[in-house]
Structures are given as structure tokens and as C-alpha cells.
Design a protein around this motif. Structure first.
Motif, PDB file in Angstrom:
ATOM      1  N   ASP A   8       0.841  -1.198   0.000  1.00 14.30           N
ATOM      2  CA  ASP A   8       0.000   0.000   0.000  1.00 14.30           C
ATOM      3  C   ASP A   8       0.878   1.252   0.000  1.00 14.30           C
ATOM      4  O   ASP A   8       1.499   1.592   1.003  1.00 14.30           O
ATOM      5  CB  ASP A   8      -0.896  -0.011   1.244  1.00 14.30           C
ATOM      6  CG  ASP A   8      -1.979   1.061   1.201  1.00 14.30           C
ATOM      7  OD1 ASP A   8      -1.884   1.961   0.354  1.00 14.30           O
ATOM      8  OD2 ASP A   8      -2.896   0.994   2.026  1.00 14.30           O
ATOM      9  N   PHE A   9       0.926   1.955  -1.135  1.00 11.67           N
ATOM     10  CA  PHE A   9       1.731   3.161  -1.264  1.00 11.67           C
ATOM     11  C   PHE A   9       0.931   4.431  -0.979  1.00 11.67           C
ATOM     12  O   PHE A   9       1.440   5.531  -1.200  1.00 11.67           O
ATOM     13  CB  PHE A   9       2.322   3.262  -2.677  1.00 11.67           C
ATOM     14  CG  PHE A   9       3.560   2.421  -2.893  1.00 11.67           C
ATOM     15  CD1 PHE A   9       4.741   2.726  -2.237  1.00 11.67           C
ATOM     16  CD2 PHE A   9       3.539   1.338  -3.755  1.00 11.67           C
ATOM     17  CE1 PHE A   9       5.880   1.955  -2.435  1.00 11.67           C
ATOM     18  CE2 PHE A   9       4.676   0.565  -3.967  1.00 11.67           C
ATOM     19  CZ  PHE A   9       5.856   0.872  -3.296  1.00 11.67           C
ATOM     20  N   ARG A  10      -0.298   4.290  -0.543  1.00  9.31           N
ATOM     21  CA  ARG A  10      -1.082   5.496  -0.271  1.00  9.31           C
ATOM     22  C   ARG A  10      -0.483   6.258   0.902  1.00  9.31           C
ATOM     23  O   ARG A  10      -0.068   5.657   1.899  1.00  9.31           O
ATOM     24  CB  ARG A  10      -2.540   5.129  -0.001  1.00  9.31           C
ATOM     25  CG  ARG A  10      -3.262   4.644  -1.250  1.00  9.31           C
ATOM     26  CD  ARG A  10      -4.656   4.159  -0.925  1.00  9.31           C
ATOM     27  NE  ARG A  10      -4.640   3.010  -0.017  1.00  9.31           N
ATOM     28  CZ  ARG A  10      -5.725   2.414   0.446  1.00  9.31           C
ATOM     29  NH1 ARG A  10      -6.918   2.858   0.091  1.00  9.31           N
ATOM     30  NH2 ARG A  10      -5.628   1.385   1.266  1.00  9.31           N
ATOM     31  N   PRO A  11      -0.431   7.589   0.814  1.00  6.97           N
ATOM     32  CA  PRO A  11       0.271   8.388   1.827  1.00  6.97           C
ATOM     33  C   PRO A  11      -0.586   8.661   3.049  1.00  6.97           C
ATOM     34  O   PRO A  11      -1.792   8.417   3.058  1.00  6.97           O
ATOM     35  CB  PRO A  11       0.561   9.692   1.071  1.00  6.97           C
ATOM     36  CG  PRO A  11      -0.624   9.827   0.146  1.00  6.97           C
ATOM     37  CD  PRO A  11      -0.956   8.413  -0.294  1.00  6.97           C
ATOM     38  N   GLY A  12       0.071   9.187   4.094  1.00  9.03           N
ATOM     39  CA  GLY A  12      -0.652   9.692   5.243  1.00  9.03           C
ATOM     40  C   GLY A  12      -0.406   8.972   6.549  1.00  9.03           C
ATOM     41  O   GLY A  12      -0.794   9.465   7.606  1.00  9.03           O
ATOM     42  N   THR A  13       0.242   7.798   6.493  1.00 10.00           N
ATOM     43  CA  THR A  13       0.424   7.018   7.716  1.00 10.00           C
ATOM     44  C   THR A  13       1.901   6.838   8.030  1.00 10.00           C
ATOM     45  O   THR A  13       2.682   6.490   7.152  1.00 10.00           O
ATOM     46  CB  THR A  13      -0.216   5.622   7.563  1.00 10.00           C
ATOM     47  OG1 THR A  13      -1.580   5.771   7.188  1.00 10.00           O
ATOM     48  CG2 THR A  13      -0.135   4.843   8.873  1.00 10.00           C
ATOM     49  N   PRO A  14       2.306   7.078   9.284  1.00  7.12           N
ATOM     50  CA  PRO A  14       3.687   6.796   9.673  1.00  7.12           C
ATOM     51  C   PRO A  14       3.871   5.303   9.922  1.00  7.12           C
ATOM     52  O   PRO A  14       2.920   4.527   9.813  1.00  7.12           O
ATOM     53  CB  PRO A  14       3.836   7.591  10.970  1.00  7.12           C
ATOM     54  CG  PRO A  14       2.467   7.523  11.574  1.00  7.12           C
ATOM     55  CD  PRO A  14       1.511   7.602  10.398  1.00  7.12           C
ATOM     56  N   ASP A  15       5.079   4.914  10.263  1.00  8.50           N
ATOM     57  CA  ASP A  15       5.333   3.521  10.628  1.00  8.50           C
ATOM     58  C   ASP A  15       4.920   3.326  12.081  1.00  8.50           C
ATOM     59  O   ASP A  15       5.612   3.759  13.004  1.00  8.50           O
ATOM     60  CB  ASP A  15       6.812   3.185  10.443  1.00  8.50           C
ATOM     61  CG  ASP A  15       7.101   1.707  10.684  1.00  8.50           C
ATOM     62  OD1 ASP A  15       6.213   0.997  11.198  1.00  8.50           O
ATOM     63  OD2 ASP A  15       8.212   1.257  10.359  1.00  8.50           O
ATOM     64  N   LEU A  16       3.792   2.677  12.288  1.00  8.94           N
ATOM     65  CA  LEU A  16       3.264   2.508  13.643  1.00  8.94           C
ATOM     66  C   LEU A  16       4.107   1.546  14.474  1.00  8.94           C
ATOM     67  O   LEU A  16       4.018   1.560  15.702  1.00  8.94           O
ATOM     68  CB  LEU A  16       1.815   2.029  13.573  1.00  8.94           C
ATOM     69  CG  LEU A  16       0.864   2.974  12.819  1.00  8.94           C
ATOM     70  CD1 LEU A  16      -0.548   2.411  12.792  1.00  8.94           C
ATOM     71  CD2 LEU A  16       0.867   4.365  13.447  1.00  8.94           C
ATOM     72  N   SER A  17       4.943   0.744  13.814  1.00 12.88           N
ATOM     73  CA  SER A  17       5.823  -0.149  14.574  1.00 12.88           C
ATOM     74  C   SER A  17       6.949   0.625  15.256  1.00 12.88           C
ATOM     75  O   SER A  17       7.621   0.090  16.146  1.00 12.88           O
ATOM     76  CB  SER A  17       6.414  -1.230  13.663  1.00 12.88           C
ATOM     77  OG  SER A  17       7.370  -0.679  12.761  1.00 12.88           O
ATOM     78  N   LEU A  18       7.154   1.888  14.846  1.00 12.86           N
ATOM     79  CA  LEU A  18       8.181   2.713  15.479  1.00 12.86           C
ATOM     80  C   LEU A  18       7.660   3.407  16.740  1.00 12.86           C
ATOM     81  O   LEU A  18       8.418   4.121  17.406  1.00 12.86           O
ATOM     82  CB  LEU A  18       8.686   3.780  14.504  1.00 12.86           C
ATOM     83  CG  LEU A  18       9.469   3.281  13.283  1.00 12.86           C
ATOM     84  CD1 LEU A  18       9.900   4.448  12.411  1.00 12.86           C
ATOM     85  CD2 LEU A  18      10.674   2.456  13.708  1.00 12.86           C
ATOM     86  N   PHE A  19       6.399   3.230  17.068  1.00 13.81           N
ATOM     87  CA  PHE A  19       5.878   3.860  18.276  1.00 13.81           C
ATOM     88  C   PHE A  19       6.674   3.371  19.482  1.00 13.81           C
ATOM     89  O   PHE A  19       6.868   2.165  19.670  1.00 13.81           O
ATOM     90  CB  PHE A  19       4.398   3.526  18.467  1.00 13.81           C
ATOM     91  CG  PHE A  19       3.797   4.179  19.680  1.00 13.81           C
ATOM     92  CD1 PHE A  19       3.441   5.517  19.654  1.00 13.81           C
ATOM     93  CD2 PHE A  19       3.612   3.467  20.858  1.00 13.81           C
ATOM     94  CE1 PHE A  19       2.892   6.141  20.777  1.00 13.81           C
ATOM     95  CE2 PHE A  19       3.072   4.070  21.982  1.00 13.81           C
ATOM     96  CZ  PHE A  19       2.713   5.412  21.936  1.00 13.81           C
TER      97      PHE A  19
END
Length: 496
Positions: A124-135
């Protein structure tokens, strides 16, 4: 009613409490005329099971206990139990009591999750979301424990609708240091993200008599939707290479406009110094307001980030931001810093909307900022996102020679202009969808016609480098497939 309704006999202890709201559903039934009371009791009990008020596996009171509690004959309850057992709603056994049947689960209403998902998508290349695993789970949990251990009891009451003083002070210092914002903690309002900040401004502007707000074209569709919810119309205003075009802005007659000057979404340009100056001159001339959405201003990879526009004239700029890109959008924590003469109206509206954001979450964020955790998180994200941007641009150069990547080296997305030979756009999007690659095209109402390049807004922050490589290769393979769907089929499958 007798006190037995709120103090159930001991033989009911293994099941649900007869004083619970589930039994309140039966009260209207027993008040029916005698000839209809039996059917009414069965219907009420059946509905309590169907609605989930009595969940599968719940043990019901004995017929004698329930009859006494409802002040009806035991025979009426026994008949109701027998009828619902025959229908499968209940089950019973000699000496084992009566229970809500497990098979009723299928009749329970579905609990839906309306969060946006991408079923069937491989990359999914759609923009708008950070990497939530980096929380930073461990650091956030430690801050949470620390805060709860020392938070005074009165801090758990209704908070100042502007936000906890400790958080407003921490945010003011952070924004002044990192973004060059003129930040007075007394005017800073903690919000549920930029979305609520925008809505608050919309209500205040509407209350002041404004009916139309200018928005960037291309720009974020959410801005228009949020202002519409506050009763305002929006007018699309074109961009040029330096930012929002001034002449169309002047001709539009609007007195408020939304901008993303540090890293325009989605084109990726940074407003030039000259354009920033002219935009502020416009606001002073028309007694207008510039709304600055600083959605990813901390993420610049080739140099220090450009400072916020608000720092040049706090009287003409309302500044908004959040932790949605730096930490996680699910935290719903953001901020609004508006001109001084708007603050009281904003705070009054915020109070009526939600009485303030959760106190514990605010205290945790304040602790995270003041102890340096937020700066460490930004450095961690910057390293990861710079690597991913480099991976994406290099893969596009390898798999799609001639692709032009526009915009500054910043943020969480790029604009990729694929040469016209990979189009037309509907065919490209349809083949990408068939391959499981989700894309967002760059759509602008004022885009120049005749441009054969296929312009895509590609988000990369939420994808590991290996996923980026895989996604670009999948797209390249899909576009080499001569059996791809025609444009008509593609229009029904475009990801936007």
C-alpha cells in the motif's frame, strides 16, 4: 417492586445479577394485562437474548426466584423458560439450571470496525500514515507509569479545556525551539489532532460571519470536509512553483485560507520566502487569517526544516500540528495556536465540544517531551524515513527510467511523475490494483491538461525498505503485463 430485585437470592449468584439492566427489560411485560402477560414476558426475554443484554452462557435465575422478583406466578416464568428452550434461545438440564444457549451467538449484532483498511492489498503506497511499529511502546509505558504514580487526584477531574498547563508549557517550548513558533502557553489549545483544530477554527470563523474558506488545489480533501462540517464552503485555489498563487487568491475574495507551507501536501514543495511574505501581506490587507497545517514540518532530510509561517506574524496565522506523524494518529493529540483575539472563542467552543482531552494522555505526552523522549523519537523516525525515501527513489529510477521525483526531501511521501509510456493513468491504476498495489494519483482540478506524465503520490514512511522494493517491482511487472485491463475496467478499481 420488592427489594429482591436489587438483592437477588443466592441461587442466582452463578448467573447474571437479576438487578442488572437486563432484567429491567422484563418489567414492562409483567405490567401487561393478565391475558397478554405470558406472551409479553416471552417476547421481552427473547429480545434480551437477541440484543446481547443476556449473553450466551449466562445462567438465569430459577423460575421461583424470578417469579418472586417480578411478582408474577411461577407458572408464567416456567412456561416462558420452556418456550424459549424449545426455540433454542435457552438450554436447561435436570438439576443444572437454565442458561442462555451458545447457538444464539449468530443472532448477536455484528460489531463493525469502520477504520480504513485495504483488504487484498499486497503493498500500500497510499500516503498519510507513519510507521506505527516505530511507536516507542517501552518509553511511553514508562512515562505512563511514572505519571500515574505522581499525578494528583484533582488532575483526574475535568481539565482546563485548553489542556493541562504542564503540557501547554512543554508544547510551547518545543514548538518555539523546533519550529520557530511564537508560542504563548495561555493561547495554546490541546486538541484531538489537526482535525479538531480545523473544525474549531471553522466554527469560530462561521460565528464571525465568514462563509467561505480557501483551500490549496491540489490539497488535502480533509480540509474541505472539516470546514463543511462547520457550515463553511471552500473554494479551490491553485498553486505554482513557489506556493499558493497570490492573484487567484486575491480574486477569490476569501478572507481565510488553509496552507501547508513547510511541505505542501501533496505536491511536496516548500513555499518560497517571497511567497510567504506576499501571503502575509494579503492577510494584512484584507484583515484575513492564514491557517497553517504543519502536518510533517519536523521531517526534512537534506537540511534543517523551514520554520513555521506563524513565527513571522502570529496575529495573522493560526498554527496547527499534532503527533499523528511523529508518534501515532491513534493518540488523537494535537494543538492549535490562534491569534490572541480568537482564543476565548476557540476555548468556549472546545469546552462545549468535549470538555477537554483526556488528562492522563496529556500528562504522559508532557512527560515524554520534557524528558527528551519526543526528540529521540523524531531522530529515530528521521533516520528510518530518510532511508525509505532513498530506497523508493532509487527503485523508481531502476524500474521506471525517466521518472521525475518532485518536491523537497522531506515528509512521508513523494510525487513521482512516471513517463507517459507507462500510462494512460486509468490503465496504470487498474493494472496496479490487479497486482495488489494500492496507489493514489495526484489529482488537481487546476492541473494542466495535456501532461502525459502519470503523477502519483507515493507514501513510504509506513513501509519497510524491503516492502518498498517489492511494491515497485510488483508495479513494474504489472505494467509489463500485456493482458492488463482496459481503462474502463480500471476506473472502477482505482485506489484513492
Amino acid at each position: 417492586m420488592t427489594s429482591s430485585r436489587t438483592n437477588p437470592p443466592s441461587d442466582r449468584a452463578a448467573g447474571t445479577d437479576v438487578g442488572s439492566p437486563a432484567w429491567e427489560l422484563l418489567l414492562p411485560a409483567v405490567e401487561e394485562p393478565a391475558r397478554r402477560r405470558g406472551r409479553a414476558l416471552q417476547s421481552a426475554l427473547r429480545e434480551a437474548v437477541r440484543s446481547g443484554r443476556l449473553v450466551p452462557g449466562t445462567r438465569l435465575p430459577s423460575s421461583r426466584a424470578l417469579a418472586a422478583d417480578l411478582r408474577v406466578s411461577r407458572g408464567l416464568v416456567t412456561e416462558a423458560y420452556e418456550q424459549l428452550t424449545a426455540e433454542g434461545y435457552l438450554r436447561s438440564g435436570r438439576g443444572a439450571g437454565t442458561w442462555v444457549g451458545e447457538a444464539v451467538r449468530a443472532a448477536a449484532p455484528e460489531v463493525r470496525d469502520l477504520a480504513e483498511r485495504a483488504p487484498g492489498v499486497r503493498v500500500d503506497f497510499r500516503p498519510g500514515t507513519p510507521d506505527l511499529s516505530l511507536f516507542p511502546r517501552a518509553a511511553w509505558a514508562a512515562a505512563h507509569r511514572s505519571v500515574l504514580g505522581r499525578l494528583p487526584h484533582d488532575a483526574l477531574g475535568y481539565p482546563d479545556p485548553r489542556g493541562l498547563p504542564v503540557l501547554r508549557e512543554a508544547l510551547a517550548a518545543l514548538l518555539a525551539r523546533r519550529r520557530g513558533v511564537v508560542a504563548d502557553p495561555e493561547r495554546l489549545v490541546v486538541c484531538s489532532g489537526v482535525a479538531q483544530a480545523t473544525t474549531l477554527l471553522g466554527f469560530v470563523l462561521h460565528g464571525r460571519g465568514l462563509r467561505t474558506v480557501g483551500v490549496e488545489d491540489p490539497g488535502s480533501h480533509e480540509h474541505s470536509a472539516l470546514f463543511t462540517s462547520a457550515g463553511l464552503a471552500t473554494t479551490d485555489l491553485p498553486l505554482d512553483d513557489e506556493g499558493l498563487a497570490i492573484e487567484p487568491l486575491v480574486r477569490s475574495g476569501v478572507r481565510a485560507v488553509v496552507t501547508t507551507p513547510a511541505h505542501q501536501f501533496p505536491t511536496g514543495i516548500a513555499y518560497s520566502a517571497a511567497r510567504r511574505s506576499r501571503l502575509l501581506d494579503w492577510a494584512r490587507t484584507v484583515d484575513g487569517l492564514i491557517v497553517e497545517d504543519d502536518y510533517d514540518g519536523d521531517f526534512r532530510y537534506d537540511r534543517a526544516p523551514v520554520g513555521a509561517l506563524q513565527g513571522l506574524d502570529p496575529r495573522r496565522v493560526a498554527y496547527t500540528g499534532s503527533v499523528s506523524k511523529s508518534l501515532a494518529p491513534g493518540l488523537r493529540l494535537g494543538w492549535l495556536l490562534a491569534p490572541a483575539d480568537m482564543t476565548d472563542e476557540i476555548v468556549a467552543r472546545k469546552r462545549t465540544m468535549d470538555l477537554g482531552n483526556p488528562s492522563v494522555d496529556q500528562a504522559v505526552l508532557a512527560d515524554f517531551i520534557t524528558r527528551g523522549g519526543y526528540d529521540r523519537q523524531l531522530r529515530r523516525c528521521q533516520r528510518a524515513y530518510r532511508e525509505r525515501r532513498d530506497t523508493l527513489t532509487s527503485m523508481l529510477a531502476e524500474c521506471f527510467p525517466g521518472t521525475a521525483v518532485s518536491g523537497i526531501a522531506a515528509g512521508l511521501h513523494i510525487i513521482a511523475g512516471l513517463p507517459g509510456r507507462y500510462g494512460p493513468e486509468p490503465v496504470l491504476l487498474a493494472r496496479a490494483a490487479r497486482a495488489g498495489v494500492a496507489l493514489r494519483p495526484l489529482a488537481a482540478k487546476t492541473a494542466a491538461s495535456g501532461d502525459r506524465a502519470v503523477n502519483l503520490v507515493l507514501g513510504y514512511a509506513h513501509l519497510a525498505p524491503s516492502e518498498i522494493e517489492r511494491g515497485v517491482r510488483l508495479l513494474a511487472e504489472a505494467l509489463r503485463d500485456p493482458a492488463g485491463p482496459d481503462p474502463g475496467e480500471g476506473r472502477g478499481r482505482v485506489f484513492t
